[in-house]
Design an enzyme around this catalytic site. Structure first.
Site, short mmCIF file in Angstrom:
data_model
loop_
_atom_site.label_atom_id
_atom_site.label_comp_id
_atom_site.label_asym_id
_atom_site.label_seq_id
_atom_site.Cartn_x
_atom_site.Cartn_y
_atom_site.Cartn_z
NE ARG A 87 20.64 -19.34 50.01
CZ ARG A 87 20.82 -20.66 50.02
NH1 ARG A 87 20.18 -21.45 49.16
NH2 ARG A 87 21.64 -21.19 50.91
CB SER A 93 22.08 -16.24 58.13
OG SER A 93 21.64 -16.10 56.82
CE LYS A 123 22.73 -21.54 55.56
NZ LYS A 123 22.60 -20.09 55.54
N1 3NM Z 1 19.08 -20.07 55.21
P1 3NM Z 1 13.60 -23.94 52.68
S1 3NM Z 1 17.77 -22.05 56.11
C1 3NM Z 1 18.60 -20.10 52.77
O1 3NM Z 1 18.99 -20.98 58.64
C2 3NM Z 1 18.45 -20.65 54.13
O2 3NM Z 1 20.12 -19.43 57.67
C3 3NM Z 1 18.80 -20.73 56.33
O3 3NM Z 1 14.84 -23.01 52.50
C4 3NM Z 1 19.34 -20.36 57.65
O4 3NM Z 1 12.42 -23.09 52.90
C5 3NM Z 1 17.69 -21.74 54.47
O5 3NM Z 1 13.53 -24.66 51.35
C6 3NM Z 1 16.91 -22.57 53.52
O6 3NM Z 1 13.88 -24.87 53.80
C7 3NM Z 1 15.43 -22.29 53.54
#
Ligand code: 3NM
Length: 227
Positions: A52, A125, A154
Site C-alpha cells: 500500500r 474495503s 486511515k
Molecule cells: N483500511 P492500522 S482501516 C488501510 O477500514 C485501512 O478500510 C481500513 O491500519 C478500512 O492497523 C485501515 O494501523 C488502516 O489501524 C489499518
C-alpha cells in the site's frame, strides 16, 4: 492469470486459512528498508501481504518496487504468502502479484476484472454490513471490514465499532473471508476476537514495533490460541 503468481485455487485456499493479513504501508516504511521490512513481516508469519503506497500513482508504485524491493514477489512466493497490490490493477498485473485490493470508491469488480482477468484475487474495503453484503454479492474474493476503531493509518474515518462483526461473520464469512481492520493492536485484539472476528489486518502495530518480526510472531500466536 498472474504468470508467476500462485494459482487462484491455491491463493483462495491460503486466504481462507489466513488469520493475519499484513500491509507493507509506505506511510510507515522508509523506501530503503522496504524490502527488509517485507522480509520481517513474512518471517514473523503474516499470511497475506498487501503493498500500500498512498500518494503514489501506479507508475510510482511500480518504480518503487523495482528500485527498492525487486525481490518482493519472489519473497512472498518463497513463503507461500499471497501478494496483494492496493488500488492499482495494472500494477498487480505488472508485478505478477496474486491479487489487487480496492476501496469503496474504486469502481466495480467487473472493471477490475477487465484488467486482471478471472484468476486474480480481488478484495474490497467495506465499512458497513450493507457494503459487506454488496461486496459478496458482487463476487469479490474477500473483504476488509472496518475501521473498527479510528486509526491514523486511515485518517478521517470514524470507527464503526464492534457491534456488527457477528452479523457480518454470520452473513458473509461463510462465503468469503472477512478481515477486520482498523485500529487493531495487541491490547484490543482479545476484545476484537471476543466480538466474533476471526481474521484481522494489522498495520501500524506491526510496522511501528521495535522488532517487526517478533511483533508479528506474537500476534500470530495470540490468533492461533483463539481457534
Ligand atoms: N483500511 P492500522 S482501516 C488501510 O477500514 C485501512 O478500510 C481500513 O491500519 C478500512 O492497523 C485501515 O494501523 C488502516 O489501524 C489499518
Amino acid at each position: 492469470m498472474a504468470i508467476a503468481g500462485m494459482e487462484k485455487v491455491a491463493v483462495s485456499h491460503k486466504l481462507k486459512r489466513a488469520r493475519l493479513y499484513g500491509i507493507l504501508d509506505m506511510g510507515y516504511v522508509q523506501k530503503d528498508t522496504m524490502q527488509q521490512v517485507a522480509g520481517q513481516l513474512l518471517q514473523g508469519g503474516v499470511e497475506v501481504l498487501q503493498l500500500r503506497a498512498k500518494g503514489y500513482d501506479g507508475a510510482g508504485v511500480l518504480a518503487l518496487v523495482r528500485e527498492w524491493a525487486p525481490d518482493l514477489g519472489e519473497m512472498c512466493r518463497s513463503y507461500g504468502v499471497p501478494l496483494i497490490v492496493n488500488d492499482f490493477a495494472e500494477v498487480a498485473v505488472a508485478l505478477a502479484a496474486d491479487g489487487v485490493h480496492i476501496g469503496q470508491d474504486d469502481g466495480s469488480l467487473a472493471a477490475v476484472r477487465a484488467v486482471v482477468g478471472e484468476e486474480m484475487i480481488v478484495g474490497r474495503s467495506t465499512h458497513s454490513p450493507e457494503q459487506a453484503m454488496a461486496a459478496v454479492d458482487e463476487g469479490f474474493d474477500y473483504i476488509g471490514f472496518g475501521p473498527l476503531f479510528p486509526t491514523p493509518t486511515k485518517q478521517g474515518r470514524p470507527g464503526i465499532g464492534l457491534e456488527n462483526i457477528p452479523l457480518v461473520e454470520r452473513e458473509v464469512a461463510g462465503r468469503i473471508p472477512v478481515f477486520c481492520i482498523g485500529g487493531i493492536v495487541p491490547e484490543n485484539l482479545e476484545l476484537v476476537l471476543a466480538s466474533g472476528a476471526r481474521r484481522v489486518v494489522i498495520v501500524s502495530a506491526l510496522l511501528q514495533a521495535q522488532d517487526v518480526a517478533a511483533a508479528t510472531h506474537n500476534l500470530i500466536s495470540k490468533l492461533q490460541l483463539n481457534t
